[in-house]
Design an enzyme around this catalytic site. Structure first.
Site, PDB file in Angstrom:
ATOM      1  N   GLY A 182       0.919  -1.276  -0.066  1.00  0.00           N
ATOM      2  CA  GLY A 182      -0.020   0.058  -0.011  1.00  0.00           C
ATOM      3  C   GLY A 182       0.780   1.124  -0.066  1.00  0.00           C
ATOM      4  O   GLY A 182       0.243   2.441   0.342  1.00  0.00           O
ATOM      5  N   LYS A 200       5.468  16.945  -4.015  1.00  0.00           N
ATOM      6  CA  LYS A 200       5.696  17.333  -2.460  1.00  0.00           C
ATOM      7  C   LYS A 200       6.786  18.117  -2.438  1.00  0.00           C
ATOM      8  O   LYS A 200       6.870  19.036  -1.558  1.00  0.00           O
ATOM      9  CB  LYS A 200       6.276  15.954  -1.744  1.00  0.00           C
ATOM     10  N   GLY A 298       1.815   4.515   3.721  1.00  0.00           N
ATOM     11  CA  GLY A 298       1.225   3.561   4.262  1.00  0.00           C
ATOM     12  C   GLY A 298      -0.043   3.976   4.876  1.00  0.00           C
ATOM     13  O   GLY A 298      -0.162   5.203   5.350  1.00  0.00           O
TER      14      GLY A 298
HETATM   15  N1  HSE Z   1       3.384   6.839  -2.962  1.00  0.00           N
HETATM   16  C1  HSE Z   1       3.542   7.567  -2.191  1.00  0.00           C
HETATM   17  C2  HSE Z   1       5.009   7.187  -1.543  1.00  0.00           C
HETATM   18  C3  HSE Z   1       2.708   7.496  -0.867  1.00  0.00           C
HETATM   19  O1  HSE Z   1       5.232   6.096  -2.162  1.00  0.00           O
HETATM   20  O2  HSE Z   1       5.547   7.991  -0.737  1.00  0.00           O
HETATM   21  C4  HSE Z   1       2.791   8.630   0.078  1.00  0.00           C
HETATM   22  O3  HSE Z   1       2.494   9.846  -0.594  1.00  0.00           O
END
Ligand code: HSE
Length: 411
Positions: A182, A200, A298
């Site tokens: 996940g 981000k 997660g």
């Molecule tokens: N897919 C993203 C990661 C989930 O792996 O960091 C969290 O933003």
């Protein structure tokens, strides 16, 4: 009673319902009020799920219910999530989200709608999963002029790179595991091509430097070109390969902002951040440097940040948080081609004359003394050169090997 509606019952949305259910009494103690999940919006049904009775399929029920004060958007993307967020704010509801794509792309506009209505639009979970970073950056470090923000911002790619380095497991196998756990996005290309980290670092830059930075202005490179040989070269140089998002203030108060894999010197705290963990370093003119570390992806870690935002909203129904930034300033983001770095260049199955050609294009080169490389692989480190120099050289070098990669050295 604080009534909330969750939009999207996927990994994060179901985690939000679970955390509220599991920690109900401590959450209610924290907000000095009762809390209830009144609706969960999803296109699917969930027979047998403990929240089955809250599932609805029509957003207008939430929009028109005056009892719903907080909408949690965990749908993701900029399609219906954007539409529902606008409508929820226009209907006078506070919104909390983990949706980094929406915040990075339309955050400025959505915060504006919230501001006009004296509402909150909060997004702690959009960066770093469960790591508290948005509030520390905007509040606890608010007395600083921020000079740089950088970090490992994607759990999936860090998990893949860690397992490749530690156990030699292949890229595809580790990606499948990250999906099963996940961590990965619905479309994992957003992880491995760096787009998730790009969104981000765009959000962190918006907050650190005060004006909107479109993700399209962030030069972005993922990890798909990294091979086992790059990892061996990094080890030989006492470095670790990590995908970094970097934003740095430069002269004239303009910034460099980009995402790329780097070889980070072992011994620096960020080089030791492994598996799904993320870390974000903030440099400020009073604090020097701080690093935030934790689970970057997660179900429950991300839900932890979402529910904390819901609690903050519930404690501040009539008081807005100043987590915001101004509109985009043209020319604020510098051309990433002007960035200077040393690079580790690797050419597999290098043709005769490849080393001379590379030296002619890139200047002085130092060979990497590396065991385990395939016969015929050329591995060298450049001096400090501009990105634009490497960018111009790569198309000329690619025909000289079966695969070619150049990774920036960091620290
Ligand atoms: N897919 C993203 C990661 C989930 O792996 O960091 C969290 O933003």
């Amino acid at each position: 009673m604080v009534n909330i509606a969750i939009l999207g019952y996927g990994v994060v949305g179901s985690g939000v319902a679970e955390v509220i259910d599991k920690n109900e009494s401590s959450i209610e103690n924290g907000i000095k009020n009762e809390i209830a999940v009144k609706y969960i919006l999803d296109v699917r049904n969930f027979p047998g799920d403990p929240f089955e009775d809250r599932i609805i399929h029509d957003f207008s029920i939430i929009e028109n219910d005056p009892e719903v004060q907080v909408v949690v958007e965990t749908i993701g993307g900029v399609g219906v999530a954007y539409d529902f967020t606008r409508r929820a704010l226009l209907a006078g509801k506070n919104v909390v989200t983990s949706n980094k794509e929406l915040v990075a792309t339309h955050g400025h506009e959505l915060i504006g709608i919230a501001r006009e209505r004296n509402l909150n639009y909060l997004f702690e979970a959009s960066v770093g999963g469960g790591i508290p970073i948005i509030r520390p950056l905007t509040q606890c470090l608010g007395a600083n002029v921020i000079t740089a923000v950088y970090g490992i911002l994607n759990g999936t790619t860090n998990y893949i790179l860690t397992r490749m380095a530690r156990e030699g497991v292949s890229f595809d196998v580790t990606l499948k595991e990250a999906q099963r756990l996940g961590y990965a996005e619905q479309d994992p290309s957003a992880d491995i091509e760096g787009k998730d980290a790009c969104r981000k670092i765009a959000i962190l830059s918006d907050l650190a430097f005060g004006s909107h930075i479109s993700p399209e202005l962030v030069r972005t490179e993922g990890i798909t070109a990294i091979t086992e040989e790059d990892i061996l070269c990094a080890k030989a140089l006492s470095r670790r390969v990590k995908l970094l998002g970097v934003a740095r203030k430069t002269e004239g108060d303009r910034i460099f902002v980009y995402v790329a894999p780097h070889m980070i010197a072992e011994g620096t705290p960020i080089a030791g951040v492994d598996d799904v963990f993320n870390a974000i370093v903030i440099e400020g003119n009073a604090i020097d440097e701080v690093m935030f570390y934790g689970r970057g992806a997660g179900k429950l870690p991300t839900a932890s940040a979402v529910v904390a935002d819901v609690m903050d909203v519930a404690k501040h129904f009539k008081a807005r948080k100043y987590i915001e930034w101004s509109e985009e300033k043209p020319g604020f983001v510098r051309n990433a081609g002007e960035l200077k770095n040393r690079f580790c260049l690797r050419i597999s199955d290098a043709a005769e004359g490849a080393a001379e050609k590379a030296a002619a294009l890139l200047g002085e080169l130092t060979p990497v003394d590396c065991d385990g490389l395939k016969t015929g692989t050329l591995a060298v480190v450049t001096g400090e050169i501009a990105d634009s120099v490497m960018e111009a050289a790569l198309p000329e070098l690619r025909p000289l090997g079966s695969s070619v990669n150049a990774l920036r050295l960091f620290k």
